[in-house]
Design a protein around this motif. Sequence first.
Motif, mmCIF file in Angstrom:
data_model
loop_
_atom_site.group_PDB
_atom_site.id
_atom_site.type_symbol
_atom_site.label_atom_id
_atom_site.label_comp_id
_atom_site.label_asym_id
_atom_site.label_seq_id
_atom_site.Cartn_x
_atom_site.Cartn_y
_atom_site.Cartn_z
ATOM 1 N N ALA A 5 11.103 5.653 79.412
ATOM 2 C CA ALA A 5 12.086 5.565 78.332
ATOM 3 C C ALA A 5 12.903 4.286 78.502
ATOM 4 N N MET A 6 13.614 3.932 77.446
ATOM 5 C CA MET A 6 14.446 2.731 77.452
ATOM 6 C C MET A 6 15.826 3.072 76.904
ATOM 7 N N ALA A 7 16.838 2.473 77.490
ATOM 8 C CA ALA A 7 18.208 2.613 76.993
ATOM 9 C C ALA A 7 18.717 1.238 76.593
ATOM 10 N N ILE A 8 19.331 1.148 75.421
ATOM 11 C CA ILE A 8 19.836 -0.122 74.907
ATOM 12 C C ILE A 8 21.327 0.027 74.620
ATOM 13 N N PHE A 233 15.326 0.498 81.839
ATOM 14 C CA PHE A 233 14.021 1.133 81.650
ATOM 15 C C PHE A 233 13.710 1.990 82.867
ATOM 16 N N GLY A 234 12.995 3.076 82.643
ATOM 17 C CA GLY A 234 12.597 3.912 83.765
ATOM 18 C C GLY A 234 12.116 5.272 83.314
ATOM 19 N N ASN A 235 12.051 6.184 84.261
ATOM 20 C CA ASN A 235 11.574 7.541 84.025
ATOM 21 C C ASN A 235 12.756 8.438 83.660
ATOM 22 N N VAL A 236 12.858 8.793 82.393
ATOM 23 C CA VAL A 236 13.994 9.596 81.938
ATOM 24 C C VAL A 236 13.913 11.021 82.460
ATOM 25 N N ALA A 237 12.714 11.433 82.918
ATOM 26 C CA ALA A 237 12.563 12.781 83.475
ATOM 27 C C ALA A 237 13.118 12.885 84.889
ATOM 28 N N ASP A 238 13.417 11.739 85.506
ATOM 29 C CA ASP A 238 14.051 11.718 86.819
ATOM 30 C C ASP A 238 15.552 11.635 86.609
ATOM 31 N N PRO A 239 16.289 12.696 86.894
ATOM 32 C CA PRO A 239 17.729 12.715 86.587
ATOM 33 C C PRO A 239 18.542 11.660 87.323
ATOM 34 N N ASP A 240 17.983 11.110 88.407
ATOM 35 C CA ASP A 240 18.719 10.121 89.191
ATOM 36 C C ASP A 240 18.418 8.678 88.776
ATOM 37 N N SER A 241 17.480 8.484 87.854
ATOM 38 C CA SER A 241 17.140 7.129 87.431
ATOM 39 C C SER A 241 18.256 6.540 86.570
ATOM 40 N N LEU A 242 18.308 5.213 86.522
ATOM 41 C CA LEU A 242 19.333 4.551 85.720
ATOM 42 C C LEU A 242 19.221 4.911 84.251
ATOM 43 N N VAL A 243 17.996 4.977 83.742
ATOM 44 C CA VAL A 243 17.826 5.247 82.314
ATOM 45 C C VAL A 243 18.212 6.693 81.992
ATOM 46 N N GLU A 257 18.057 11.298 64.475
ATOM 47 C CA GLU A 257 17.881 12.509 65.277
ATOM 48 C C GLU A 257 17.466 13.707 64.435
ATOM 49 N N GLU A 258 17.920 13.711 63.168
ATOM 50 C CA GLU A 258 17.658 14.861 62.305
ATOM 51 C C GLU A 258 16.177 15.044 61.975
ATOM 52 N N LEU A 259 15.358 14.035 62.232
ATOM 53 C CA LEU A 259 13.933 14.129 61.913
ATOM 54 C C LEU A 259 13.140 14.872 62.980
ATOM 55 N N GLY A 260 13.718 15.071 64.125
ATOM 56 C CA GLY A 260 13.035 15.821 65.176
ATOM 57 C C GLY A 260 11.897 15.082 65.842
ATOM 58 N N THR A 261 11.948 13.752 65.832
ATOM 59 C CA THR A 261 10.882 12.977 66.479
ATOM 60 C C THR A 261 11.108 12.825 67.985
ATOM 61 N N HIS A 262 12.316 13.052 68.449
ATOM 62 C CA HIS A 262 12.681 12.995 69.870
ATOM 63 C C HIS A 262 12.246 11.678 70.519
ATOM 64 N N PRO A 263 12.890 10.583 70.114
ATOM 65 C CA PRO A 263 12.512 9.257 70.631
ATOM 66 C C PRO A 263 12.770 9.117 72.130
ATOM 67 N N ASN A 264 12.017 8.229 72.749
ATOM 68 C CA ASN A 264 12.228 7.863 74.147
ATOM 69 C C ASN A 264 12.981 6.547 74.270
ATOM 70 N N VAL A 265 13.606 6.116 73.190
ATOM 71 C CA VAL A 265 14.525 4.980 73.212
ATOM 72 C C VAL A 265 15.906 5.520 72.861
ATOM 73 N N VAL A 266 16.838 5.322 73.778
ATOM 74 C CA VAL A 266 18.210 5.822 73.613
ATOM 75 C C VAL A 266 19.137 4.635 73.438
#
Length: 271
Positions: A5-8, A233-243, A257-266
């Motif tokens: 995932a990516m955070a901007i 950038f990193g593994n969003v499933a790892d709670p300790d990662s920066l992302v 968010e209302e579309l329910g696509t659940h993006p991996n870009v935050v």
Amino acid sequence: MLRWAMAIDLDRCTGCQACTFACISENNIPYARPDETARGVTMAWNEMVVYEEGQYPNPSEKIVPRPCMHCNEAPCVKVCPVGATYKREDGITMQDTGRCIGCRSCEVSCPYGARTFNWFDSKTRFAAMERTQNPLGQPLRPIGTVEKCVFCHQRLDRLRADLSAGKGPRIVRQALGKRINGAGVTEALWSEAVDVLMRYYAEGKMSPNELDPTVTSYLPACVTVCPPQARLFGNVADPDSLVARSARDPRAFTLLEELGTHPNVVYLHKG
């Protein structure tokens, strides 16, 4: 479980478009001539979306960088008739241009406008500029297919392969130590390796003006060239990662968010 995932951070982003040009260079995206640009025939996997807010006398502009969202519930995957658009197990939404028939169903179904049609014969475009091609980036794609951001998966995959072969960034090998030897590089170690590099970059040990290719060549190109370091950038499933920490920030949100696509870009709100 691994999910890239990516955070901007919009508070940091200045709209300089270094990410856009880095993406073009890394992924061998064909250039458009001036006459084509004037007609709106261009190609980019990462774009800056500019929109206006407020009314006179206090109008303002907002700039939102827009790569592919790599949705967990990706509409483009569901509509592709030939399976050219598919999800990797690590969450990356891929595009197989060898299977793509150019029907553009994925392009129409994407609510983020994150896909681009290849109007150009890449080999012809790059023929006179062969030295500008990136041999480690994406291979040249045929005309009449659809393209998109792939989170620079070639860099991520190269990191795992190099570490498995006993190579790769020294700082990662030092951090992971003997856990690599004998057991190979599992998904968990791969995730940790990316976070080690991301922390090395984000914590100020490396600046965009002093690029260390042994570190940056394994992270997505847009992340490493950002002057204000607005991307993580990193593994969003790892709670300790920066992302993952950014995704839990009170300022965090995803587009549509209302579309329910659940993006991996935050994204992180300004302020």
